[in-house]
Scaffold this active site. Sequence first.
Site, PDB file in Angstrom:
ATOM      1  N   ASP A 252       0.835  -1.201   0.000  1.00 45.76           N
ATOM      2  CA  ASP A 252       0.000   0.000   0.000  1.00 45.76           C
ATOM      3  C   ASP A 252       0.873   1.256   0.000  1.00 45.76           C
ATOM      4  O   ASP A 252       1.394   1.660   1.030  1.00 45.76           O
ATOM      5  CB  ASP A 252      -0.912  -0.022   1.244  1.00 45.76           C
ATOM      6  CG  ASP A 252      -1.884   1.153   1.282  1.00 45.76           C
ATOM      7  OD1 ASP A 252      -1.995   1.872   0.260  1.00 45.76           O
ATOM      8  OD2 ASP A 252      -2.546   1.336   2.327  1.00 45.76           O
ATOM      9  N   LYS A 259       1.558   7.909   0.465  1.00 48.09           N
ATOM     10  CA  LYS A 259       2.008   7.933   1.865  1.00 48.09           C
ATOM     11  C   LYS A 259       3.419   8.510   1.940  1.00 48.09           C
ATOM     12  O   LYS A 259       4.201   8.320   1.007  1.00 48.09           O
ATOM     13  CB  LYS A 259       2.072   6.497   2.402  1.00 48.09           C
ATOM     14  CG  LYS A 259       0.757   5.847   2.723  1.00 48.09           C
ATOM     15  CD  LYS A 259       1.012   4.434   3.261  1.00 48.09           C
ATOM     16  CE  LYS A 259      -0.276   3.663   3.474  1.00 48.09           C
ATOM     17  NZ  LYS A 259      -1.132   4.227   4.521  1.00 48.09           N
ATOM     18  N   ARG A 333     -11.043  -0.569   2.405  1.00 54.23           N
ATOM     19  CA  ARG A 333     -12.500  -0.668   2.524  1.00 54.23           C
ATOM     20  C   ARG A 333     -13.157  -0.878   1.155  1.00 54.23           C
ATOM     21  O   ARG A 333     -14.239  -1.456   1.069  1.00 54.23           O
ATOM     22  CB  ARG A 333     -13.045   0.576   3.239  1.00 54.23           C
ATOM     23  CG  ARG A 333     -12.784   1.871   2.514  1.00 54.23           C
ATOM     24  CD  ARG A 333     -12.915   3.088   3.433  1.00 54.23           C
ATOM     25  NE  ARG A 333     -11.769   3.218   4.332  1.00 54.23           N
ATOM     26  CZ  ARG A 333     -11.634   4.181   5.243  1.00 54.23           C
ATOM     27  NH1 ARG A 333     -12.574   5.078   5.405  1.00 54.23           N
ATOM     28  NH2 ARG A 333     -10.569   4.218   6.014  1.00 54.23           N
TER      29      ARG A 333
END
Length: 483
Positions: A252, A259, A333
């Site tokens: 991720d 990030k 999600r």
Amino acid sequence: MKRLQIVAVADEQLEDCIIVLAEKEQISSLKQLLTTDEMSFVERMAAEEVGQFFFPRAQGAVLVRMIKPEQDEYVAIEATRLAGNSTLAELRQYKIDRVTVRNLCTRNLALAFVEGMALGSYQFQKHLSKVSPKDKNLREIRVEPSTATAADVEELNHIVELVFETRDLVNEPFSHQSSVQFAQSIAALGEKYGFETDILGREKIESLKMGGLISVNKGSQEPPRFAVLEWKPANARNEEPLVFVGKGVVYDTGGLSLKPTDGMDYMKCDMAGGAAVACTLALAAATRQPVYLVGLVPITDNVVGNQSFAPGDVITMYSGKTVEVMNTDAEGRLILADALHYARKYNPALVIDVATLTGGAVRTFGSQASCYMGTANERIKKALEHSGMVTYERLWELPLFKEYAEDLKSCVADIKNLGSASAGTIVAGKFLENFVDYPWLHIDIAGPAYLRSGNGYRTKEGSGVGVRLLYHFLKTFSIHHNE
Ligand code: BES
Ligand code: ZN
Ligand code: ZN
């Protein structure tokens, strides 16, 4: 290197290093093993709460491990696991690689001791070009009948094996584990342990219109996968399956909502939920549990590419709901929502999803517990919490108050994938709630899944959290939970 083995042996076997587990009151029974001097030494030191004594012999050694009684049974069992791990540290100093465990205390404590010692022995050395021969590690734990039955030993062996497998999968870096490779590893587990796997590829995922999974995958060089696992023994006591869903983001980066390196360096752990689900099915199959189980693992990376999905996009999910993407780093999600919708077709008795979903879960409990929430009844929640205490993979419930849903309102789509800055862990759960119409629990394992430094028998990096928890839970799961 061969994995550590736990073996049941008969009493009379003579061994090179004997570990004797004893409580203070039982010190006198050590007479057969120790000299008079050693006995008085142990008596004196045990009075001062010293926990462990090592006595070398011409051949081998005797290690006396004092076990402290605790009021709370859960705490006692965990303390004994940790004792097993600290004995392991002592054994490493003496370069001992094989032990026999003799027990003078209660059985379940002894088994916990062996479990802690075994789980603590994990090492991830696959990518070291040279392993120092000085790093002698425990290879074999022989267990006498005083410690555990042969059946207990066999089960524990499988538990340790599949916790190690989970840790291996989590520790494998992105450079060596693409979405396709992770899916292959899951299929290989199915082959090895005898549960069914069906790995859906890009075409199937597209024809099903799994918009969440497809969107997250858009920036990637690698195709998505959707792993469907099934363990359905003829003697299953439930007709409707218990479904486990695991987040399988092999890496991720955050996508276009990139990030910072600080939070990205360990994002190979973002498939820890998926690994736990696959290994729990493997463990259930290995031990032939009479429970009908399904595992669903949506798999992709979340990287930056010239086709990446972008903040502001509106996507149509597998369920048909539309989602305004506010932040591409809230990707878990999106892929879980598609898997949760897929779970409907089983008319499941219960669905539990396991995911490294939010930074908020890390801030809430650190690595000491997972956050959980959901719509299943109190009886199921208590059963899960109990499994959490027994395995010490503890969970704590957060509320799904309806007011939190306000946060997800969007003017351009049915919902947004992100709320305001607060209550991020709950709002993520609230997002998922939109996609379920059956009893459901969501476990956010972001805190305990990855450890920057080791914590007792939970070795550093991937902890393998989830497998012992879900396995204990599925063993106690019965249709009565739903009544
Ligand atoms: N994979 C992360 C969550 C995570 C954080 C896992 C720390 C393990 C350790 C997840 O996809 C994520 O990025 N969550 C963000 C969402 C936010 C942008 C809404 C978070 O919670 O910070
Ligand atoms: Zn993310
Ligand atoms: Zn993530």
